[in-house]
Design a protein around this motif. Sequence first.
Motif, short mmCIF file in Angstrom:
data_model
loop_
_atom_site.label_atom_id
_atom_site.label_comp_id
_atom_site.label_asym_id
_atom_site.label_seq_id
_atom_site.Cartn_x
_atom_site.Cartn_y
_atom_site.Cartn_z
N HIS A 151 -12.09 4.99 0.10
CA HIS A 151 -11.38 6.14 0.68
C HIS A 151 -11.88 7.45 0.08
CE1 HIS A 151 -8.21 8.76 2.10
NE2 HIS A 151 -7.94 9.08 0.86
N ARG A 177 -11.62 10.17 11.33
CA ARG A 177 -11.03 8.88 11.66
C ARG A 177 -11.26 7.85 10.55
NH1 ARG A 177 -9.63 8.30 17.10
NH2 ARG A 177 -10.24 10.06 18.41
N ASP A 213 -3.08 2.43 1.40
CA ASP A 213 -1.62 2.34 1.41
C ASP A 213 -1.16 0.90 1.52
OD1 ASP A 213 -1.34 5.06 1.15
OD2 ASP A 213 -1.09 5.43 3.30
N ALA A 214 -1.84 0.13 2.37
CA ALA A 214 -1.46 -1.28 2.54
C ALA A 214 -1.67 -2.07 1.25
CB ALA A 214 -2.26 -1.89 3.69
N ALA A 251 -8.78 8.54 7.79
CA ALA A 251 -7.44 8.06 8.15
C ALA A 251 -7.35 6.54 8.04
CB ALA A 251 -7.08 8.51 9.56
N ALA A 252 -8.39 5.86 8.50
CA ALA A 252 -8.38 4.39 8.44
C ALA A 252 -8.44 3.90 7.00
CB ALA A 252 -9.55 3.83 9.24
N SER A 253 -9.29 4.52 6.19
CA SER A 253 -9.41 4.08 4.81
C SER A 253 -8.13 4.36 4.02
CB SER A 253 -10.61 4.75 4.13
OG SER A 253 -10.43 6.16 4.06
N ARG A 254 -7.45 5.47 4.34
CA ARG A 254 -6.19 5.75 3.66
C ARG A 254 -5.12 4.72 4.03
NH1 ARG A 254 -3.37 9.63 0.62
NH2 ARG A 254 -1.48 8.48 0.05
N SER A 255 -5.14 4.28 5.28
CA SER A 255 -4.20 3.24 5.70
C SER A 255 -4.44 1.94 4.93
CB SER A 255 -4.32 2.99 7.20
OG SER A 255 -3.95 4.13 7.94
N VAL A 256 -5.71 1.63 4.69
CA VAL A 256 -6.05 0.44 3.92
C VAL A 256 -5.55 0.57 2.49
CG1 VAL A 256 -7.94 -0.96 3.01
CG2 VAL A 256 -8.02 -0.16 5.38
#
Length: 216
Positions: free
Chosen positions: A163, A33, A43-44, A36-41
């Motif tokens: 990440h 998890r 990407d943003a 996944a959260a760090s990759r979203s950051v």
Amino acid sequence: MRWSETAFVVALLVALGLWCVWVAASRLDRLHRKVAASRSVVDAQLLRRATVAAGLATSGQLDPVSSVLVAEAAWASLSAGAAAGDAGVLPPGMRDLLATDEPTAGSGPDDRGRVESELSATLREALGDPDDVAALRADPDGDELLGSLGSAWYRVQIARRFHNEAVAQTLRARRGPVVRLLRLAGHAPAPRTLELDDEWPAALGRPGARAGEGRP
């Protein structure tokens, strides 16, 4: 040792084993998890950097050739990070500056790394002359754009660092004997680090020095 004592010891050992398995599984789930959260950051922040780069390309602050090159690299980055056909993040004039009508989204982590590396290289080339950068900073609009770009770029570096560390922790956990023996990772794919060139343009100064001046 009586049978009741033996049964108690066995039950205790089984309970201890189950607890260890539960702890290992819970930790692995938390790590996945976290990845996944760090990759979203990441990407943003990459999307934010590309948006600012697109704004710089369409601002008229760069020479015509650099404007087109930066716009093309920013367009590729935006299309790799956003849904295909979603142009809501594009600044006015972006489509007019480019010949293409629709973005072509990247298909995987390697493509994303390549696209973002190309944007980094293009921006370094466009902002490689200290005199040009000084002239941009002398203009309030140019200074604001460079400040926003610096802020976004610095956050990309920090987010990618966190990440990749989260990925490394997860891979170490997946290699643990309990996880491998009991296959606690299941069918979850092994996470991958995001490798890309995010070297800072030297003319912009120390990375993060203007991080507080960018707009969120």
